[in-house]
Design an enzyme around this catalytic site. Structure first.
Site, PDB file in Angstrom:
ATOM      1  N   HIS A  27       0.723  -1.596   0.118  1.00 34.15           N
ATOM      2  CA  HIS A  27      -0.031   0.120  -0.139  1.00 34.15           C
ATOM      3  C   HIS A  27       0.528   0.851   0.066  1.00 34.15           C
ATOM      4  O   HIS A  27       1.450   1.908   0.577  1.00 34.15           O
ATOM      5  CB  HIS A  27      -0.740   0.388   1.624  1.00 34.15           C
ATOM      6  CG  HIS A  27      -1.839   1.393   1.031  1.00 34.15           C
ATOM      7  ND1 HIS A  27      -1.528   2.401   1.996  1.00 34.15           N
ATOM      8  CD2 HIS A  27      -2.975   1.498   1.000  1.00 34.15           C
ATOM      9  CE1 HIS A  27      -3.096   2.650   2.466  1.00 34.15           C
ATOM     10  NE2 HIS A  27      -3.647   2.828   1.169  1.00 34.15           N
ATOM     11  N   HIS A  69      -0.551  10.287  -2.941  1.00 38.47           N
ATOM     12  CA  HIS A  69      -2.330  10.078  -2.779  1.00 38.47           C
ATOM     13  C   HIS A  69      -3.749  10.275  -3.542  1.00 38.47           C
ATOM     14  O   HIS A  69      -4.442   9.605  -3.220  1.00 38.47           O
ATOM     15  CB  HIS A  69      -1.475   9.662  -1.313  1.00 38.47           C
ATOM     16  CG  HIS A  69      -3.248   8.730  -0.728  1.00 38.47           C
ATOM     17  ND1 HIS A  69      -4.247  10.405   0.246  1.00 38.47           N
ATOM     18  CD2 HIS A  69      -3.990   8.513  -0.553  1.00 38.47           C
ATOM     19  CE1 HIS A  69      -5.518   9.593   0.091  1.00 38.47           C
ATOM     20  NE2 HIS A  69      -4.833   8.165   0.358  1.00 38.47           N
TER      21      HIS A  69
HETATM   22  O1  G3P Z   1      -6.405   1.959  -3.045  1.00 41.03           O
HETATM   23  C1  G3P Z   1      -6.327   1.413  -1.788  1.00 41.03           C
HETATM   24  C2  G3P Z   1      -6.314   1.655  -0.861  1.00 41.03           C
HETATM   25  O2  G3P Z   1      -5.437   2.557  -0.900  1.00 41.03           O
HETATM   26  C3  G3P Z   1      -7.413   2.807  -1.479  1.00 41.03           C
HETATM   27  O3  G3P Z   1      -7.078   3.760   0.014  1.00 41.03           O
HETATM   28  O4  G3P Z   1      -7.145   6.186  -0.009  1.00 41.03           O
HETATM   29  O5  G3P Z   1      -4.972   4.689   0.795  1.00 41.03           O
HETATM   30  O6  G3P Z   1      -5.700   5.325  -1.404  1.00 41.03           O
HETATM   31  P1  G3P Z   1      -6.122   5.164   0.178  1.00 41.03           P
HETATM   32 CA    CA Z   2      -5.141   3.667  -3.293  1.00 40.88          CA
END
Ligand code: G3P
Ligand code: CA
Length: 336
Positions: A27, A69
């Site tokens: 992530h 992000h």
């Molecule tokens: O895309 C999955 C996850 O990353 C969604 O949350 O806000 O970290 O992009 P965010």
């Molecule tokens: Ca994401």
């Protein structure tokens, strides 16, 4: 006795094969250890054995795709110091108002918030220190070249997992973000479901537009994932009818973990929703987010990070996890 041993061996084989099917998605890279979405964080995630590395993607003023992000610069860079006059009326600094050359002059930092005294404070205090070392914003192309380069040099097969971030906002500013991402994927050889790439977005209408218009226009057929950020917002989509309809064009869903195990759960009484069962009934993969190892970021029903992973991967049976700590998720998944 021999039959028993064979059964045990068979079960153990099935269990290993089953576990190996579950994917670990880094992530924002190995963001538990290095500032999110930096090339260093992506290289570290690769070395830690992630199956996929995530890219959140936004567009600059001059149409370049950059890995950040969200469409704002002022929580992960020093844009306020470098370009104090370039904020909008809301006080924020928009990626889309800056050229790529301008953005390259910024230093990227661990994510921070601004406290009541106007000071920068780390969102995750135990992670990489603020404003240290030397990190820059990079393009989607450069990141794909890193991952494909490492696949070549190590013999690995790590995939990409780009997210179209705020595509409706980009369209309102005259930029077709999703189209540009898909064209980049195609240029780098990701054009159908046999390739290790998932295209993801939170915006339901956009995912439908991708499926109905953009993929046919570009002669592509990549895997699509519908992100979901809360039961209230996605109430219609997570009904049986909604999931069935989604399965007509998506390959998977990416819900927040609270949509699968309610945050009000107790260890002895997990409140597991029917979302995973419904998704699996209609052939959708389930990749929830975000698995963070910090104790303050772990739901109270989980005794540890491993316990949280056990609940989702083994008890609930999701197909993969988005984690800031891909090393820990891979280690748990592989039982090593
Ligand atoms: O895309 C999955 C996850 O990353 C969604 O949350 O806000 O970290 O992009 P965010
Ligand atoms: Ca994401």
């Amino acid at each position: 006795m021999r039959i028993f041993v064979l059964i045990v061996l068979g079960l153990s084989f099935i269990s290993t094969a089953f576990a190996a099917d579950k994917v670990v998605i880094a992530h924002r890279g190995a963001s538990g250890y290095l500032p999110e979405h930096t090339i260093a964080a992506k290289a570290m995630a690769y070395a830690m054995g992630a199956d996929y590395i995530e890219q959140d993607v936004v567009m600059t003023k001059d149409g370049r795709l950059v890995v950040l992000h969200d469409h704002l610069l002022d929580r992960v860079t020093d844009v306020q110091e470098k370009f104090p006059d370039r904020k909008r009326e809301d006080g924020r600094y928009y990626v889309i108002d800056f050229t790529y050359a301008e953005i390259r002059t910024l230093n990227v930092s661990e994510r921070y918030r601004i406290d009541e005294n106007g000071e920068k404070v780390a969102v995750f205090p135990g992670r990489f220190p603020l404003n240290k070392s030397n990190f820059k914003v990079h393009t989607l192309e450069k990141e794909i070249e890193l991952i494909q380069g490492l696949n070549k040099s190590t013999g690995g097969d790590v995939g990409i997992y780009p997210e179209s971030k705020s595509p409706a906002f980009h369209l309102s500013e005259g930029k077709d973000l999703s189209r540009a991402i898909l064209m980049t994927l195609k240029n780098y050889g990701y054009s159908d479901k046999s390739h290790k790439a998932y295209f993801q977005t939170f915006e339901a209408e956009e995912l439908k537009r991708v499926y109905e218009n953009l993929l046919p226009e570009l002669n592509m057929n990549v895997r699509l994932v519908q992100l979901m950020g809360g039961e209230d917002i996605y109430a219609d989509m997570i009904t049986e009818e909604g999931i069935k309809a989604l399965s007509g064009y998506a390959d998977g869903i990416g819900p927040s973990i609270g949509m699968i195990v309610r945050n009000s759960s107790e260890k002895a009484a997990l409140q597991i929703t029917d979302l995973v069962a419904k998704a699996h009934k209609y052939g959708l993969e389930v990749h929830p987010y975000t698995f963070r190892a910090e104790s303050f970021a772990t739901p109270k029903y989980a005794e540890s990070f491993d316990d949280l992973l056990d609940i989702f991967l083994n008890q609930v049976g999701v197909d993969g996890v988005f984690s800031d700590f891909p090393d820990l998720a891979v280690k748990f998944r592989d039982g090593s």
